[in-house]
Design an enzyme around this catalytic site. Structure first.
Site: not given
Ligand code: WQD
Length: 335
Positions: A12, A124, A126, A149, A153, A177, A179, A198-199, A231
């Site tokens: 970002i 965030s 969150t 995390y 914040k 923020y 997503n 992770n995302n 989201r």
């Molecule tokens: C999105 C959706 C998952 C991965 C986090 C932080 C937030 C921000 C963004 C920093 C959810 C699903 C995900 C996967 C899936 N980061 N998913 N399989 O958890 O909404 O937000 O990242 O600021 O603070 O909390 O984002 O992209 O991880 O998940 O099904 O391999 O996708 O269950 O519904 P999230 P995410």
């Protein structure tokens, strides 16, 4: 204006530097390259045809911050620098609290010493924890957060409110923020984590690029239109432009205000997968797995306050987010 961007080579941060430069600002970056690469500076300069002053350093290091403020007359600061992986924060809470809190305290101390009291903070969604309803408004109750995390914040938002109480010359914007996904349409900067993401979006991209075999959809039994998590995905360039407007506001006013930076639209995991496949004409094989601990069913923003007070609204839709996310990786892969 001369703006210090901490974490300015990150996902970002780099997009925000581009938009600040496009608006005629000067940009100074400090980044320790923990989660980014130094060549992003050259890419920002290539996109904007403007130069950037880059300091490789840690925001917890007051000496580095002192040098920057003595070298430059900084008008405002955007503070991105911090660890941001939800899952990692659960495994390494002390690392997250130390880094995210200490970097902010060091920054505020040096800013005050040099009379710079204009700050935009990367917060965030969150901080809202699991909301009782959607869309989420800025005056909704905060917390309880569901991971360290998010708690950092929330704590930093409180620290900054206390800083303002101690000195009402401060002007602080807390940007929450939702997503962020996508990439600059030049294909030069974007999000392409080296490790297993992770995302959702970076994971989809790696599956489409055949770097990972299958997307794991975390649960399809939520109370949403198709059972998968919903989201508020926002294009990173829209998010970056929101920071430019927030800088303009803190330069004008004093006080502390929180703003949601989202689109106001909620999309499910399967909405994103199907859109990505359609607009990019690629396959994204997936399987449904159990829910991910800590996930919530639905989360999207009310965007009224940002429009009214920042004069900002997201413009790009999900299709463009999916196209730009894929274009960045496919271009990077072609190089
Ligand atoms: C999105 C959706 C998952 C991965 C986090 C932080 C937030 C921000 C963004 C920093 C959810 C699903 C995900 C996967 C899936 N980061 N998913 N399989 O958890 O909404 O937000 O990242 O600021 O603070 O909390 O984002 O992209 O991880 O998940 O099904 O391999 O996708 O269950 O519904 P999230 P995410």
């Amino acid at each position: 204006m001369k703006i210090l961007v901490t974490g300015g080579t990150g996902f970002i941060g780099s997009h925000t530097c581009v938009e600040l430069l496009n608006e005629g600002n000067e940009v100074v970056i400090i980044d320790n390259l923990y989660n980014s690469q130094a060549d992003v500076v050259e890419k920002i300069e290539e996109i904007t045809k403007k130069s950037v002053k880059f300091y490789e350093g840690d925001c917890c290091d007051e000496a580095v911050l002192e040098k920057i403020f003595s070298d430059h007359n900084i008008d405002a600061v955007i503070h991105f620098a911090g660890y941001k992986a939800v899952g990692e924060s659960v495994q390494k809470p002390i690392m997250y609290y130390e880094n995210n809190l200490m970097s902010t305290l060091a920054l505020c101390k040096v800013m005050a010493k040099y009379g710079c009291k204009k700050l935009v903070f990367s917060s965030s969604a969150t901080v809202y924890g699991n909301p009782n309803s959607v869309p989420i408004h800025e005056d909704f109750p905060l917390g309880p957060t569901t991971n360290p995390y998010g708690t950092t914040k929330l704590m930093i938002e409180q620290i900054l409110r206390d800083v303002f109480v101690s000195d009402d010359q401060w002007s602080i914007a807390l940007l929450r923020y939702f997503n962020p996904i996508g990439a600059h349409d030049s294909g030069l900067i974007g999000e392409n984590p080296n490790d297993i993401p992770n995302n959702l979006m970076p994971y989809i991209v790696k599956v489409a690029n055949k770097e990972l075999p299958v997307l794991h959809v975390f649960g399809n039994d939520y109370d949403t239109h198709d059972g998968t998590g919903v989201r508020d995905y926002i294009h990173v360039v829209d998010l970056a432009k929101g920071h430019v407007n927030a800088v303009a506001k803190v330069l004008k006013d004093t006080g502390v205000d929180a703003y949601n930076l989202g689109t106001g639209n909620g999309y499910s995991v399967l909405d994103v997968v199907e859109t990505f496949k359609r607009v990019n004409n690629v396959d994204v094989p997936y399987q449904v797995d159990p829910r991910r601990p800590g996930d919530i069913a639905e989360c999207f923003a009310s965007t009224d306050k940002a429009l009214k007070e920042l004069g900002w609204k997201a413009e790009k839709g999900l299709e463009e987010m999916c196209k730009d996310a894929w274009s960045y990786v496919s271009k990077v892969k072609k190089v």
